[in-house]
Design a protein around this motif. Structure first.
Motif, PDB file in Angstrom:
ATOM      1  N   VAL C  67       0.867  -1.095   0.079  1.00 42.59           N
ATOM      2  CA  VAL C  67       0.054  -0.169  -0.005  1.00 42.59           C
ATOM      3  C   VAL C  67       0.936   1.289   0.018  1.00 42.59           C
ATOM      4  O   VAL C  67       0.612   1.966  -0.784  1.00 42.59           O
ATOM      5  CB  VAL C  67      -1.089   0.129   1.240  1.00 42.59           C
ATOM      6  CG1 VAL C  67      -1.795   1.236   1.056  1.00 42.59           C
ATOM      7  CG2 VAL C  67      -1.961  -1.247   1.256  1.00 42.59           C
ATOM      8  N   VAL C  68       1.861   1.181   0.902  1.00 41.65           N
ATOM      9  CA  VAL C  68       2.858   2.257   0.826  1.00 41.65           C
ATOM     10  C   VAL C  68       3.594   2.724  -0.632  1.00 41.65           C
ATOM     11  O   VAL C  68       3.411   3.887  -0.939  1.00 41.65           O
ATOM     12  CB  VAL C  68       4.047   2.083   1.719  1.00 41.65           C
ATOM     13  CG1 VAL C  68       5.322   3.070   1.476  1.00 41.65           C
ATOM     14  CG2 VAL C  68       3.763   1.857   3.344  1.00 41.65           C
ATOM     15  N   GLU C  69       3.681   1.657  -1.289  1.00 38.32           N
ATOM     16  CA  GLU C  69       4.245   1.938  -2.666  1.00 38.32           C
ATOM     17  C   GLU C  69       3.315   2.391  -3.538  1.00 38.32           C
ATOM     18  O   GLU C  69       3.556   3.408  -4.451  1.00 38.32           O
ATOM     19  CB  GLU C  69       4.565   0.468  -3.140  1.00 38.32           C
ATOM     20  CG  GLU C  69       5.477   0.252  -4.509  1.00 38.32           C
ATOM     21  CD  GLU C  69       6.018  -0.947  -4.494  1.00 38.32           C
ATOM     22  OE1 GLU C  69       5.325  -2.009  -4.843  1.00 38.32           O
ATOM     23  OE2 GLU C  69       7.196  -1.083  -4.436  1.00 38.32           O
ATOM     24  N   LYS C  70       1.983   2.098  -3.498  1.00 34.78           N
ATOM     25  CA  LYS C  70       1.100   2.706  -4.352  1.00 34.78           C
ATOM     26  C   LYS C  70       0.660   4.097  -4.152  1.00 34.78           C
ATOM     27  O   LYS C  70       0.442   4.949  -5.086  1.00 34.78           O
ATOM     28  CB  LYS C  70      -0.546   1.889  -4.219  1.00 34.78           C
ATOM     29  CG  LYS C  70      -0.042   0.405  -4.655  1.00 34.78           C
ATOM     30  CD  LYS C  70       0.145   0.520  -6.263  1.00 34.78           C
ATOM     31  CE  LYS C  70       0.462  -0.751  -6.690  1.00 34.78           C
ATOM     32  NZ  LYS C  70       1.315  -0.763  -8.281  1.00 34.78           N
ATOM     33  N   LEU C  71       0.881   4.419  -2.891  1.00 36.26           N
ATOM     34  CA  LEU C  71       0.486   5.751  -2.419  1.00 36.26           C
ATOM     35  C   LEU C  71       1.639   6.503  -2.814  1.00 36.26           C
ATOM     36  O   LEU C  71       1.419   7.718  -3.442  1.00 36.26           O
ATOM     37  CB  LEU C  71       0.339   6.026  -0.998  1.00 36.26           C
ATOM     38  CG  LEU C  71      -0.863   5.520  -0.412  1.00 36.26           C
ATOM     39  CD1 LEU C  71      -0.667   5.411   1.320  1.00 36.26           C
ATOM     40  CD2 LEU C  71      -1.994   6.445  -0.471  1.00 36.26           C
ATOM     41  N   LEU C  72       2.852   6.070  -2.779  1.00 32.15           N
ATOM     42  CA  LEU C  72       3.900   6.906  -3.117  1.00 32.15           C
ATOM     43  C   LEU C  72       3.951   7.094  -4.743  1.00 32.15           C
ATOM     44  O   LEU C  72       4.317   8.215  -5.334  1.00 32.15           O
ATOM     45  CB  LEU C  72       5.359   6.215  -2.944  1.00 32.15           C
ATOM     46  CG  LEU C  72       5.415   6.136  -1.304  1.00 32.15           C
ATOM     47  CD1 LEU C  72       6.869   5.474  -0.976  1.00 32.15           C
ATOM     48  CD2 LEU C  72       5.581   7.501  -0.810  1.00 32.15           C
ATOM     49  N   GLU C  73       3.665   5.735  -5.661  1.00 36.39           N
ATOM     50  CA  GLU C  73       3.438   6.188  -6.876  1.00 36.39           C
ATOM     51  C   GLU C  73       2.406   7.314  -7.330  1.00 36.39           C
ATOM     52  O   GLU C  73       2.645   7.787  -8.370  1.00 36.39           O
ATOM     53  CB  GLU C  73       2.848   4.706  -7.564  1.00 36.39           C
ATOM     54  CG  GLU C  73       4.113   3.830  -7.598  1.00 36.39           C
ATOM     55  CD  GLU C  73       3.418   2.491  -8.048  1.00 36.39           C
ATOM     56  OE1 GLU C  73       4.067   1.265  -7.881  1.00 36.39           O
ATOM     57  OE2 GLU C  73       2.464   2.263  -8.609  1.00 36.39           O
ATOM     58  N   ALA C 111       4.861  13.207   0.628  1.00 36.80           N
ATOM     59  CA  ALA C 111       5.316  13.187  -0.875  1.00 36.80           C
ATOM     60  C   ALA C 111       5.989  14.519  -0.917  1.00 36.80           C
ATOM     61  O   ALA C 111       6.356  15.235  -0.152  1.00 36.80           O
ATOM     62  CB  ALA C 111       3.834  13.549  -1.798  1.00 36.80           C
ATOM     63  N   GLU C 112       6.587  14.641  -2.288  1.00 41.46           N
ATOM     64  CA  GLU C 112       7.647  15.696  -2.378  1.00 41.46           C
ATOM     65  C   GLU C 112       7.463  17.102  -2.109  1.00 41.46           C
ATOM     66  O   GLU C 112       7.831  17.826  -1.281  1.00 41.46           O
ATOM     67  CB  GLU C 112       8.468  15.387  -3.592  1.00 41.46           C
ATOM     68  CG  GLU C 112       9.413  14.303  -3.663  1.00 41.46           C
ATOM     69  CD  GLU C 112       9.709  13.993  -5.032  1.00 41.46           C
ATOM     70  OE1 GLU C 112      10.955  14.197  -5.578  1.00 41.46           O
ATOM     71  OE2 GLU C 112       8.891  13.319  -5.681  1.00 41.46           O
ATOM     72  N   ARG C 113       6.134  17.419  -2.798  1.00 39.83           N
ATOM     73  CA  ARG C 113       5.755  18.733  -2.657  1.00 39.83           C
ATOM     74  C   ARG C 113       5.651  19.246  -1.295  1.00 39.83           C
ATOM     75  O   ARG C 113       4.623  18.712  -0.490  1.00 39.83           O
ATOM     76  CB  ARG C 113       4.700  19.195  -3.486  1.00 39.83           C
ATOM     77  CG  ARG C 113       3.550  18.241  -3.126  1.00 39.83           C
ATOM     78  CD  ARG C 113       2.484  18.037  -4.210  1.00 39.83           C
ATOM     79  NE  ARG C 113       1.741  16.969  -4.034  1.00 39.83           N
ATOM     80  CZ  ARG C 113       0.641  16.645  -3.642  1.00 39.83           C
ATOM     81  NH1 ARG C 113      -0.103  17.328  -2.985  1.00 39.83           N
ATOM     82  NH2 ARG C 113       0.350  15.229  -3.288  1.00 39.83           N
TER      83      ARG C 113
END
Lengths: 254, 254, 254, 254, 254, 254, 254, 254
Positions: C67-73, C111-113
């Motif tokens: 799930v972490v991966e999908k959120l980051l994507e 996330a980055e921003r």
């Protein structure tokens, strides 16, 4: 601080008899020490007659030691309850002069000046398995400065055992009764004496004892009017309040 | 039977004035009066410092009156609690000299000889709706011979009200704190004084107050060490134990 | 989508101003990602102002990471709570850039921003043992973009500690009060401020604390009107809602 | 009062710029009115943004009226909840200018000066039988100065009803969701909006609804992170906190 | 004993082929196998449509194997639930042909003759952590001979996920909904379909989830009329009853 | 002290062989042995027909052994229940002649003189997992001197199993029914026999079985009038009372 | 159907006097009378030693009378409990020969043939308010044919009252102890006698008595091994089982 | 509506084969009628196979009638449950053609077009006092179009009554078992049949029946795998789901 005292102080301040620092100190809330994870209440002894007691459960050994240290620095008695094995070892290394009771799970380190001991607290248990809670009560009542006596395993299934030893508790200033399972002992004891009975339900038992709920309810419904109740397994509170009563009966605390 | 009586009986037995059967019958528990529906415990005052108190709930007016009568005949103080309207009217007709408190639902008829009043009990309530329970505490503590003071509606949502009146309770020998809903008041009061605090949870509130369960649990978990608890709505026990403590603090009962 | 909007869109579609893909996207439910064991709700941020937060309890490390991966994507903030030691180690290996708080048992990877931080949340605890829950609130409120301050061990048994530090919380936009045992602190705090108080009961205590039931009931019955409650030990919800309120007070979220 | 302010005031006092009366007033706790059965907290409005609200349950009509009178004398808004039929009639005779809501069981009599209304509160109910509690929320939120809207009977068994009316609540500053029985509505609503949801469980239902316990637990365990909970049937607290949040979102209270 | 057998026996008895003693012995309850620690009910399949299922909790591996053996000897399907790791390993050694599902904690070993599969059961879960219980339902429904489909993590906080996949469950003969925490999903699903919904509360969650009590109560109070409930974490019963319904809908069991 | 002894003493006293002091001392409660941690009630056998039974839970091995020793010295039967593995090993070393039942968790060491066995107790269990509790009942009933028979796994889901074996229990003097989960078996058994049924709820089951609360309530509400109940998992009390009844039915105990 | 009847029927069948259909119909459960709203179990007396007892709560007067009539027609004893005032008046008109006990809320109409009375049941109550439940026990034990004695108000707060009257209950075959509030009496009584003690908790008390839950739990946890428990306020079951035991002790029922 | 269907419809719309009104109807949520106090869900019949049923508790007679009217206007069946006496009289005046069942507290007014009745539901009760709940189940199952049969008072204390009538329920498509007190009947019935058993706990009983909690727990823990449970006293849900299953077994609903 009372309004009339404030007025008087203000007048003295205006007249210059009282400096700015002194009056600010007088108007200020009582002292505490902030440790980030704790605000140690150093004024508790003055307000409540005994310093803050450390409830160790859920704290790191460092946190417990930090508070002990601050109490000692303030020259106050130090009592910690619910001390885990890990905390106990850590405290023993750091404060070897403290008294540890492994059964009661307590750590006690009184300040230097001696306290006079007065008032009589008797602690009864219904069964042998109630002893750890009873010892917590004993250590606490001692720490508060009361004389204590412990009479174990005099539950109501053999009522003659209780009646035979009546002389040991009938003249107490306060009695702590520690019982699990049916929790019936405080009702019977309450009917035999003229002092307050502090009932401490324990989690001893199984099934419908529900971890101490059964004796708790029994005790709240005690048919004897002089029975009051504290939390399940709280030998601490039982001993604390009994000692307060006993000391008061033997002469007001200074 | 008193020790001196036993001794006397034994002497009479030895002298042959008392047969074997009679003395065996006499080696006997303390006095009581049997009424069929009740065994009035006339020895309670001697053992416990106050006569049997009548719990009126679930009794016919005749039963209540029967016990009152026996206590009066024995020249003992008579206090009845949880008196219903029907019982109250019946008692008023039969014993017009008794004091009735309709709010507290009590009936009180002390024996003739005056008791000296000593010790100080203060009763606090969190809200106005807690007053009936507080009054039961007040009547009871008075009956037991303590000085009483009642301070109503000083709950923690306006903490300055409590702090402002601190002087009225800080020197008490025992404090009764009556509170429903969140039951938070005893914790705060306990942290301000050096005497025992008897917490009385009330059934005031609704929903998750669960008829007094919420404040009961709050009080059992009070973070102040000097707080003990009695049954929900039991102003009676609150006042009783507070008076025991106060009288003891002011000098042992005779 | 509103009926009038639908009509307008349909007309635009018929006129060719809107392609098939566009209108299908408009009529369609919001995006999600299916992983077999999870349907990640990627539209949550748009609807609710913050992405789906991962409740890690009862999940394999692989499920959490998936799930972490999908959120980051999807370039969304990622916050996981109730992270076990095993999950924490696994996450640390896979996403070394994430921030882990071992006390709070959280994993956070924004996330980055950059988000602007606004609104003020203060977190109070009654005791030192309530700190882990308080830290979960702190991490969560930070993740949502609020300014935070944490004040520990100011329980009501030493009420002056709370009053002394009043300035630190009296101007907050929302206050989180974390307390176990008697749970009395939110009632007192609520009476001192004009903002909402989010009360978080903890499972700290023993016996009749019943794993947090006692403070839960206390808080639901708080006599101060501005107190709302979340689940036992849910520092997460406490911090989440406080941050929502604080950000809103400081200007609507974009 | 802050230490620095105290210092400044003391200096002004010493310099004679501040009289004894003035400085005593400054150092003094906030105003209250004692009525014997009540201590009316006249400082509540200043501390908490709204005057003391009268919880009428368990009070005599005279007690309720006495507090109303003191609030009016102090020119403060007056809101009473849980007003019984007997109290309502008595209040109507004495204060005919007050607004009574028989369904909500409220009495409302604002002080003369107009308050500006700001912020938006939407109240949803799962069923028709939840309306009395919802109206208590509505009256309260209005009294606190928020705009309100009430949408009844949009429970989750017909989920399209909720979705169809989404526009009416999606832009609210705070939403009050009133539901009994399964109490599932707040979880669904919470997942559709970005503002706090105040869930109010009701005692509507029977059997395993246990007088509101079922929806209370549902709501405490809501899977949406923005849901907080108040006491069973407490439309009052629901409306109160929602209005606090809404007013704050629309600009800080003066 | 079957009615036709009784009739036959009676005829044999009349014809003298069967003595009085023998026929009295035969008018007898249905077959069972006694193992000392268990009475295996070999008639269950005939009465109830499926053989006795083994509840493994609290049994020694030997006891579980003993019952498996007797079922196999009787050529009946064998399903065991709540299989511990120790029991699973023991069963694997002894009956390598059995199918084990480690997540569902089941052991399944059907008898040789093939069963036709009919009727459609869909299993939904609110969250990912509900999967173990859902898999127990899946294995059980398969064992009983129903077609199954599992759709995970479609809880109500993202209601569009559920609505988007409506087609996968709207035509089912029976739906099993597995949910912990707020347990709100069955109410919503129930309102979308015309078949029975078997709600299975899980112990997923913490605090006021009370080990599954919260979703259990939610589900018992579901506002949708087609929702029935089974025990907490009982994926087994959920799958069992759903399969019974589905098979029946698809044509009576032989 | 026995009545005959009192009489004898009185006669000696009359004859001058016994002084006043001595006889007063003798008019005394029955014998006990004090061990500090326990007061062993050596009079229990005479009053209650069986010696004190040792509840081992929460005791150190030394405490258990100490009491065993005193009972043996007094030539009384010795039965210990809830014996932990550690206690069992310690007892085995010290008293190798004792009988240990690892399943029942009991230790039994009868005094030398043989007791006649009489009266018939039958023990039924609903499931195989109830066997440990049933064995505790069996050992206890044997220790008290009753004939026993144990019939396992005859729960109501296969009612014919129970009916088939009716002959084994229909003539018992008392029946112990051990059941967890739905606890339905005692109701059915009670309707088939004319002797008392002692129902023992067990903690077998999960979820809404709540550790035995479900069968406890079932049994308290049994529709058969001859069903009485003991504590959850208390095979001990079940066997004890059943044996008391059975022995009494077979002729009064000496 | 009795075994001898089955045998006879089989013989008739063999002889052709009975057709296949008739004998199949006859191999049949024992007699009952169907009334639409009830199936009166006329075989209960034979199986259980006493006819079906009528639980009147929730039934119309007509339903109660209908069952009474069928029992009388079958010449069986008739006992009805929980008889409401309305039912009582209706029964009195229809069956004037029945005995009504307004306190016990019972109706009793024995069949003509006299039963011999044997075995001794003593009923104790802790307080006067427990009398209605105690009388239900008394009437029931009488109806079952036991000698009874009732001793009221000997609760443990005045333990000497109980000890003084020990002779009245120490030789009973079974003792019923009726107690509310703390429910402590059975534990004490159990320790004084060698017969079974049937404890009946009552709903007497208030607050944390929780309608009888407190004494119920106390009794389930009684420290005396000979105490068994029945439902709250179930004087009926207490008297029923005590009489079963007493009659059995005095010689098996015919 | 499925994405592919939407696409197809859009293409048809663009090509002019589908008018604006038609496509809007297709894309729109289902119909409802807003009454201010209610949103009547007119689409329920289409989704769920039966129209919205009116839960009358807590509603004014006007509110109930308003919803009835809207359902009738929409030509849908109208069933109201939990109808109070006041509501019943009001409904009778307004809709004299409706069928009222005073015992079941239902009001039923089917739409004109006849429904075919199919599938077999049998309703069993443990006692006579369970009849009101059973009748609610009967009326509901009839309203949903199932054949029904009611068999009263076949509780497990006289197990032969149940076994004798086995033929009446063994071939049912679904069985509703209504039982209070011990709630043991569903477990026994479940073990005798191969169809689902819907267990309905009732609040019949007293004391530890806790208003239906005891049978509720029993049923949730039923040892028969085919037992599902609905809310206490919810004859409605019992009958509803049984009818759904029965109709489905007898052929899918149109």
């Amino acid at each position: 601080m009372e309004p009339t005292d404030i007025k008087q102080a203000l007048e003295q301040f205006k007249e210059g008899k009282l400096g700015m620092e002194s009056i600010l100190e007088l108007l200020d809330p009582p002292p505490e020490v902030s440790l980030g994870y704790a605000h140690v209440d150093l004024h508790r002894q003055q307000r409540c007659g005994y310093p803050e007691v450390i409830f160790s459960q859920g704290k790191t050994p460092e946190w417990v030691e930090g508070v002990v240290e601050k109490l000692l620095e303030a020259k106050q008695d130090c009592l910690a309850t619910r001390v885990s094995e890990e905390q106990a070892q850590s405290l023993a290394r750091r404060f070897p002069q403290g008294e540890q009771d492994r059964v009661a799970r307590t750590f006690w380190l009184p300040a230097e000046r001696k306290r006079d001991v007065k008032g009589s607290v008797v602690i009864l248990t219904a069964g042998t398995s109630d002893l750890p809670v009873a010892r917590e009560a004993l250590v606490t009542a001692n720490a508060l400065g009361a004389h204590t006596d412990l009479l174990a395993d005099v539950g109501v299934a053999g009522i003659h055992r209780l009646l035979r030893h009546r002389q040991r508790f009938v003249d107490a200033d306060a009695i702590v009764v520690v019982a699990g399972m049916d929790g019936a002992l405080p009702s019977v004891v309450g009917g035999l004496v003229d002092c307050p009975v502090i009932a401490v339900p324990t989690s001893v038992g199984y099934g419908a004892a529900f971890g101490g709920v059964a004796p708790l309810l029994t005790m709240l419904n005690a048919c004897s009017a002089n029975v009051v109740v504290v939390n399940i397994d709280s030998g601490f509170k039982g001993g604390y309040v009994a000692a307060l009563i006993a000391r008061r009966a033997a002469g007001k605390p200074a």
